[in-house]
Structure formats: structure tokens, C-alpha cells
Write a protein that holds these residues in place. Structure first.
Motif, mmCIF file in Angstrom:
data_model
loop_
_atom_site.group_PDB
_atom_site.id
_atom_site.type_symbol
_atom_site.label_atom_id
_atom_site.label_comp_id
_atom_site.label_asym_id
_atom_site.label_seq_id
_atom_site.Cartn_x
_atom_site.Cartn_y
_atom_site.Cartn_z
ATOM 1 N N UNK A 1 -43.661 65.507 1.135
ATOM 2 C CA UNK A 1 -43.133 66.323 2.234
ATOM 3 C C UNK A 1 -43.252 67.816 1.924
ATOM 4 N N UNK A 2 -42.608 68.302 0.838
ATOM 5 C CA UNK A 2 -42.761 69.748 0.592
ATOM 6 C C UNK A 2 -44.199 70.151 0.283
ATOM 7 N N UNK A 3 -44.979 69.276 -0.315
ATOM 8 C CA UNK A 3 -46.360 69.648 -0.631
ATOM 9 C C UNK A 3 -47.168 69.845 0.660
ATOM 10 N N UNK A 4 -47.068 68.887 1.570
ATOM 11 C CA UNK A 4 -47.827 69.027 2.821
ATOM 12 C C UNK A 4 -47.340 70.230 3.620
ATOM 13 N N UNK A 5 -46.062 70.527 3.515
ATOM 14 C CA UNK A 5 -45.533 71.715 4.210
ATOM 15 C C UNK A 5 -46.153 73.000 3.652
ATOM 16 N N UNK A 6 -46.453 72.981 2.364
ATOM 17 C CA UNK A 6 -47.099 74.155 1.764
ATOM 18 C C UNK A 6 -48.578 74.209 2.098
ATOM 19 N N UNK B 1 -31.328 54.865 2.233
ATOM 20 C CA UNK B 1 -31.359 55.924 1.211
ATOM 21 C C UNK B 1 -32.652 56.726 1.308
ATOM 22 N N UNK B 2 -33.767 56.037 1.551
ATOM 23 C CA UNK B 2 -35.032 56.758 1.624
ATOM 24 C C UNK B 2 -35.100 57.670 2.844
ATOM 25 N N UNK B 3 -34.515 57.246 3.943
ATOM 26 C CA UNK B 3 -34.491 58.120 5.127
ATOM 27 C C UNK B 3 -33.646 59.361 4.855
ATOM 28 N N UNK B 4 -32.525 59.182 4.168
ATOM 29 C CA UNK B 4 -31.696 60.355 3.839
ATOM 30 C C UNK B 4 -32.489 61.341 2.996
ATOM 31 N N UNK B 5 -33.181 60.827 1.991
ATOM 32 C CA UNK B 5 -33.995 61.703 1.148
ATOM 33 C C UNK B 5 -35.078 62.405 1.944
ATOM 34 N N UNK B 6 -35.734 61.661 2.833
ATOM 35 C CA UNK B 6 -36.827 62.230 3.617
ATOM 36 C C UNK B 6 -36.332 63.365 4.503
ATOM 37 N N UNK B 7 -35.178 63.131 5.142
ATOM 38 C CA UNK B 7 -34.622 64.159 6.030
ATOM 39 C C UNK B 7 -34.221 65.385 5.217
ATOM 40 N N UNK B 8 -33.575 65.152 4.079
ATOM 41 C CA UNK B 8 -33.137 66.272 3.238
ATOM 42 C C UNK B 8 -34.326 67.108 2.770
ATOM 43 N N UNK B 9 -35.457 66.448 2.553
ATOM 44 C CA UNK B 9 -36.615 67.157 2.012
ATOM 45 C C UNK B 9 -37.505 67.770 3.087
ATOM 46 N N UNK C 1 -34.389 64.388 -12.913
ATOM 47 C CA UNK C 1 -35.009 65.560 -13.537
ATOM 48 C C UNK C 1 -36.186 65.988 -12.662
ATOM 49 N N UNK C 2 -35.960 66.910 -11.743
ATOM 50 C CA UNK C 2 -37.042 67.300 -10.831
ATOM 51 C C UNK C 2 -38.059 68.211 -11.495
ATOM 52 N N UNK C 3 -37.687 68.830 -12.607
ATOM 53 C CA UNK C 3 -38.592 69.799 -13.240
ATOM 54 C C UNK C 3 -39.779 69.075 -13.860
ATOM 55 N N UNK C 4 -39.490 68.035 -14.660
ATOM 56 C CA UNK C 4 -40.560 67.220 -15.229
ATOM 57 C C UNK C 4 -41.284 66.463 -14.114
ATOM 58 N N UNK C 5 -40.501 66.017 -13.132
ATOM 59 C CA UNK C 5 -41.094 65.215 -12.066
ATOM 60 C C UNK C 5 -42.171 65.971 -11.324
ATOM 61 N N UNK D 1 -43.781 71.771 -11.244
ATOM 62 C CA UNK D 1 -43.979 73.019 -10.498
ATOM 63 C C UNK D 1 -42.638 73.474 -9.970
ATOM 64 N N UNK D 2 -42.248 74.680 -10.281
ATOM 65 C CA UNK D 2 -40.920 75.136 -9.867
ATOM 66 C C UNK D 2 -40.777 75.207 -8.353
ATOM 67 N N UNK D 3 -41.884 75.389 -7.636
ATOM 68 C CA UNK D 3 -41.755 75.569 -6.189
ATOM 69 C C UNK D 3 -41.383 74.293 -5.448
ATOM 70 N N UNK D 4 -41.381 73.159 -6.132
ATOM 71 C CA UNK D 4 -40.985 71.908 -5.482
ATOM 72 C C UNK D 4 -39.584 71.459 -5.902
#
Lengths: 253, 253, 253, 253
Positions: free
Chosen positions: A171-176, A198-206, D185-189, D192-195
Motif C-alpha cells: 500500500x505505501x509503496x504503490x502510493x509512492x 484484522x487484515x482489513x483493519x491493517x489495510x485501512x490503517x495503511x 519490528x518495522x525497521x528490519x521489515x 527503509x525509513x520512509x515505510x
């Protein structure tokens, strides 16, 4: 597309059965998801099955049922396109053409879909890199069709608890990397209905712009992929649970 | 197919350029590989490229050049089929229809290929399990075409030294699970010409019935996949080096 | 190491049970593999098991049995080192220290193994890139121990027919990138004894310097990994079948 | 552990640099993350590096700096344990012992860590299945230590845009399969800090109990993994942005 906007403030909910099975099944689902807040009805009429001996979909009969459900509920229709030979037929009935993961790099099908002018939802391939996915999308754009939606539906990993691993970082990658709307399909991603909420919550949050969710009046008797479909009640409950996360993300449902 | 038998004592060698580029390039290659012992000429006229902005193949012009090369050399022709809309055209020129990795689960294309009655070489998908591959093969068989060849061309792994990881265990596995011939494509598997010789030796030792090898008169200037193509001299040398392994395996080349 | 040379004209065969289970099991196997032509006896005394509730190996008792088998047969001994705390104990008994796939990047263990001065066989990690593997090997070399063997034992892929996918391309790649001997472990790679013969043929054809093969007098009752162990008869037959491929490769067995 | 509760209503934030580099770097970071709301300071004193020629950490000097930062700020300390030989030393300084991805199945290290009685944060291996991870956790529990935290840090996939693919579905899965706290751990995941911000939002929405975030006063000059570390300002901003999602999830930050 029936006044539906994808990529605006309101998160677009696309819901419906994996396969169109019967008039009763489809209409019951369509009315229920419309009432709960969906704006697009999904349902497969042509099904790409790993084995030729599995149910292959109702074909044009399924498309006619989708059209009937649209007429009754006002929902827009999204359905999968499998074959260059069916492009005209499917485009006659559908508001959005879906390209599935197994055809993610079937470039001739992408070109044929693009040329209909209808919006195209392009699922990510089973082990496709995002760069490859963006380039596959170029086959739509370069053929004169700007109405492209990217849909993350899980990638193949070694994990066996889920059917696929839903890559929400898409999601954030395609947005960039693009200006195009991003759709998340948690049903295919998880392959288990108990993880969909749970996955829908994550998707919406992201930041997802739309969700594509499998819903069936009786998942245990579904002709395909029963384990990953929500019940009608489960879907209505999901919609309620998502609202606070949409608000937190500055969106609406 | 021009008297060529695949799956007999003699290991069938299919060789030629990744893409058909010109009459000169193709004929020079065809004569050289025929002289060195190949019995089938490969060459792509329709190319499935990750990006729409890359060279897409010469199309029917490429098919005509393949037909000319066949007439001059007596080699049978194998070439890739990308689109249901091209089935008749490609089947008119080719002796074997190749289905590429990106279309490994494009079931409508498999059905269309099957219905031509021509032998079909089905490559394994990028991250396809052998069970899925066998089931995809059933789309050929169940549509009345028994002339099916399975071709291992490497699967996607995390390894970056090679383009793909050639899964040579597919040879004995397919021999156990089916009666059909098994072809190994070391060029796609490695993505590097310097590994092709070793991979061919392994394939022959493990029981492969045929090899599909990319050969180009001038790999450094190839229009696609130059890094993995052998030179004409390299191919002739490879043929010599393989002979003792074929003998050890109770085969001929 | 008992006069055994690895990396010379003669292909070194290391064989024995997955786990040391009893004196009878080990000695019976040792005599049989020695007679068939092996020069190194393998056997795990410390076993890295996915679950703490599985058999963890006989520990030092297993090491003593290995030493006894060496005395009786003249075979050199290779056994796995799991713990920095066991380095001295294991090095006292073993001729070659094996580092398993799960410890492939346990750099402290690599350093401790290096410092014993004993030859170290470093297995490739479950999803390790060759570059990472070479760099892990540098932890041995940079700590003053030049006696390093690389052992390919299959990488994790999506394939479910085999336990892992044996990456035989590692043989020519390691030959290009280093001067060190390359060992192939087809037993772990396949996870099925019925594929071991074909994989050994491929390994020999592609230039492997040594093979590490699991052999058990009664695989069906093995305490670990029974499905992938050859019988004593199966091993003797394998040795015969490999000879022509060794000759074709300019080697001996 | 300094009164910190992990798994309660309040989401626990662990933040700090990838590597401890200097007193100035560490204290500046510690004060900043404490002020922004973190309750645990992370920082590596022993670093598991792919190559022996890369910076390996400050060792005990780094541990002393962590202890000093704890004294000044009241933050609890989490740091990585690499070697059985360092267990006592690291346990003397740390409040939580971290086991990294490369040691995820280094069972001897897990046992040694368990026996200290200190809480253990167990990262998921590079391509580990959740079932394998749960069983590795059993090595902690079965050795008498109930204070186990599971930390998802991304799995290896074919995607090249990110360093790893953060598998957020691990959160609801672990919640179903165990009673233990789940850390992301989103940093290792991402690598890239921008994500990182988007991934933290997703993690919180999906029910994570804690976040482990890399923060550095000057990421561009970090001695390791600079690309994935947030600045001090970036971290403070992240904490603000996460609050509405924590509220939506019925949690606090």
C-alpha cells in the motif's frame, strides 16, 4: 462506473462471493452487502482453477446474474476476465474487469482488457515483484486506458498457516510509486476468514483505497474457496469494526 | 514432427536464438546447430516482455523466417505462443508450440494450444509447484492432445547469482509421476552462459529427454537475453562434451 | 584427516546414518559403507531439531560410538557441532566438523569451529544466497582455518514434492568463485531416498568433489529422517551406478 | 523489567539505534525516545554481520553505555545476544535479551538465554514458518522461562523494493495460537525509513502489543543500517501519528 469513485475520501468496499453459483445465492449476497455499505459487487463467472476437473464457473449465465443483481441493488459489478476470446462478452456486463494473479503477466490479455476502456483491476502475481507489477500495469496505460487499479492479494511465501502472505507494505509503496488507487484483497491473502477482519483493519490503517472481500451466504457449502469467505453477518460486523480505523486514517467507509 | 522423436534413446537437442532477429542471424544459427547435432530449432517470434517498452518480437515475420530455416536445414521448429488470437497463425508455422513460464497457468491459452493437435512444450511457472504443473498439463491432455512435453526452466528463488534456480530434481520426479518426456532449459535456468555446460551435464546424467538451449551468433548484441546465450562455437563444443554423459546415462546425442 | 583428500581426482564419499542411535546400528553401517567405497563416516550425535520434544541425539555417547567405528573401519568421522560449549568435546572425536543449515549464520559458532583447526564443512542456510554463504565461509578463513568445505543441501522453495530443492548450480558457481571443495548432500536436499540416486548422478556430472549421503540399516525405524536414508544395499548399488558418471567427469570414486 | 508491562492495554514502544556507537549517540537517542513516550531502549552491542569484515559492535563497552542510558532515563534495555559465551555478560546488563533472525533456530543459544530467567524477545527467522517459530519458542518455555515475546521482523521474499516483507498477518495468527505478546519490528521489515510510519499504523491496527523501532540522531552516518533508521524528530512525529490508531484499537500509547 455507476457513480462509484475509487481513490477518494470514502474507502470503496467491493464484496460478494468467490463464484457466482445461483440467482438465490448472488441476490441474497448482493442485497446484504449493499445494505452493509458496499458499493461494488464481486463474483466470478469464469474461474481459473488449478485443475481442469474443478468447477470452472457458470460462464455467461453467471454474467447475466451479476447484471440482474446490479439492476436490483444499484451496485457496480466487478468480475474476472480469463480469456481474450471473452473480452467483449465480459466487458458488456461488467463495470470493472478483474485480471487474476495467474494472468498477472498474460500481457495479451492485459492489452485486450485495456482496449475495452473499462476500469481494470490488476492483481499482483503469485510471486511478482512490485516493479514487475508496475510494468505490467504499463501494458494497460500504454494501451490508452488510464483507469487502472492495483490489487494486492498476497504473495506466495513458505508460510503454511495462511494461503498466501498479504503484503500490506504494497500500500505505501504503490502510493509512492504511482498515483493510482490501491485495493487490498484480504480473502485471497489469508485464505482463512478468521484473519480477514484484522487484515482489513491493517489495510485501512495503511492507506488502502478499497477492499475486495469474499462474502457468501453459506461459506461451508461454497463451490470454491469456502474457507476464506465471510458470512453475511460477518461482513456487516466487519463494516462496523472498520469505521474507527477509517476515521483514524482520515477516511470514511 | 519432421521425424523427430522426443523421449527415445536419443536425447533431443533444441537450440537457437532467444528471439528471431533477422534472416541472417537465424539461418546462420540454424545451419550451425544442425551441423552440431541439434534436431529442433528454437526462436521466439512473439516475446513476453516484462515491460511494454521492450522489444516484443518480429511477429509473423519471425515465423516466416523460422519456416525458411526449417526448409533449408530440415530442423523442426519450436516457437512460443503468447495469445489465443495467434493460435492458428503460430500453429501454421511451428512443429511444437511453446507455452512460457508467465503463461504456465493461462489455462485458456493451454486449451487453445491443445486443440491445434500440435505437440505442446509446457514450461514450469516462475514459482509453480510440480503438482500444479502436472495439473496444468491436464488442461492439454483433457482437451484431447497427448503430445505434451514438460520443460523445467528454473524457478524463482532468493539466489541472485543466477537468474532462476534450475530444479534438476524435476527430471526424476516427472519420470515417476508421468510417462511424458522431460525437457531442460538451462539457459533460462541460469541466465548466464558460463553455467550452461555444467547444467546440461547434470540434466543428461539425471535422465532428461531433451535440452532447450539458447544459441546466438553474437550474444553480446542479442536483442534479448544476451547474457545467457551460447555462441555457435560454444554450442558445438557443448555437444562434444555431453557425449560421455549421454553414454553413461545409456543414451545417445 | 586419516589420509583422506577432498577435492582431488577421487570423489570423496561420506556416508552414514542421520543420527547415531546405537553401537549395532552404527557399526553395521560403518562396515557396509566402508566396504562399498566410502572414506568418511557421517552420523549426528547432537541433533538440531525443530521441536524441543523430539530426539536430540545421544550426545557424547554418540561421539564415543563414532570413535569406535573409526577405529574398527579406518573411516574418518564427520559429525555436527551445535554449540560453542561443545566445541572442544566434538573436536576431540571428529575429523571434520559439520555446521548445519540452521547455524549457517551463527557466526560465533563458525569462529569457534574455525579455531579448532579441524576441517569445517559449512552447509548452506535454508534460504541463504551464495554470496552470503561465501561470506559466512570468510568467518572460518579469517579466523585462520583454510580447511573449509562448502556443502549444498537444498534450499527452501515452494515445492512440496521434495523437502528442499537441491541447487546443483551451486557446484559450478562455487568452482568459479572459490578454490574450495564442494560437497553435495542429496539426502537433505530431496528428503526422499528414491531421488537420491538421480541427484548423485547430477552432482557428479556437474563436478562435485564429495557426496554426503544418509544410509541406515533400517530406514523405516530410524529415529530421525527415515524417509531420506538409503539402505545398506541401496548405498552399495548407488556406488556402482555412479562409476560411469565419475569416469565421464574425469574423476574416480 | 523496570515496571514495564508488555501485553497490557498500553502498547510498549522500544526504540533506539541499530548499533550502539558512542556515548553521545546513545544518550541523545535515549533521552529523545523517552521524552516521546518509549519505555524501552534498544541498541546492539554485539552485531551479527553477514561479513566478518563489517563492524561487529562495541561489545561490552556498548553494554556499559546501555546501562548508563538506563540509569539516566529510566528506560529498560533490550539488546541482542549472539553467543552462548556472552550469556552471563549480556544478562547482567540487559532487561530483555533479543535473539536475532539468524539465530532463530540456534537452539543452544535459546536454551542458554532461557536459563537466565530474563525476558527473551525471539525474532522470526528469515524464512521461518510460524509453526517453526512457535516450536523454537518452546525451547524457551520448556527450559523454565515463561517470559517470551515473539517479534515479527519481516521474512525473505522475492520483493526487492523492501529489504524483507513484513508479515503483519503474524499478529492475529500469534494471538490465536499463543497467549504471548507480539512485537513488530518495522525497521528490519522495511529496510527503509520512509515505510516505517505506515507499517506501525498497520501493526497497531492489527493488534500488536509492542513496536521495536530503529532511531538514530543522524541516520545518514549510522555505522549500520542507516537507511532504515528514523531521526529523533521522525520518531516523535510517529508517536503522535500512532495515537488515533491505538485508540481505534482500544489501546493506548
Amino acid at each position: 462506473m455507476r457513480g462509484t469513485v475509487i481513490g477518494g475520501k470514502k474507502i470503496c468496499i467491493m464484496a460478494g462471493p468467490c463464484s457466482v453459483e445461483s440467482e438465490r445465492q448472488l441476490l441474497m449476497t448482493a442485497h446484504a452487502v449493499a445494505k452493509a455499505g458496499a458499493s461494488v459487487l464481486r463474483g466470478g463467472a469464469f474461474k481459473p482453477r488449478t485443475s481442469p476437473y474443478e468447477f470452472q464457473g457458470l460462464g455467461e449465465k453467471g454474467l447475466k446474474l451479476l447484471a440482474k443483481a446490479r439492476k436490483e441493488t444499484g451496485l457496480a459489478i466487478i468480475t474476472e476476465l480469463l480469456s481474450e476470446d471473452h473480452v467483449e462478452m465480459v466487458a458488456d456486463y461488467a463495470d470493472i474487469l478483474q485480471i487474476g494473479a495467474r494472468n498477472a503477466q498474460n500481457f495479451q490479455l492485459l492489452i485486450a482488457a485495456a482496449k475495452t476502456g473499462k476500469p481494470v483491476l490488476l492483481k499482483r502475481g503469485l510471486s511478482e515483484r512490485i516493479e514487475e507489477w508496475l510494468l505490467a500495469g504499463e501494458y494497460i496505460l500504454a494501451n490508452g486506458n488510464p483507469n487502472l487499479l492495483f490489487c494486492e492479494r498476497g504473495i506466495r511465501t513458505f508460510e503454511t498457516y495462511t494461503r498466501n502472505t498479504l503484503d500490506l507494505s504494497a500500500v505505501p509503496i504503490l502510493k509512492k510509486e504511482s498515483h493510482l488507487p490501491v485495493v487490498i484483497d484480504p480473502s485471497q491473502g489469508a485464505g482463512r476468514s478468521d484473519l480477514v477482519v484484522a487484515m482489513c483493519k491493517g489495510a485501512v490503517a495503511m492507506g488502502a483505497d478499497a477492499l475486495l472481500i469474499e462474502v457468501h451466504p453459506n461459506p461451508a457449502e461454497a463451490w470454491s474457496d469456502g474457507a476464506q469467505q465471510l458470512t453475511l453477518e460477518g461482513f456487516a460486523k466487519l463494516m462496523e469494526e472498520l469505521r474507527p480505523f477509517a476515521v483514524a486514517a482520515g477516511r470514511e467507509i
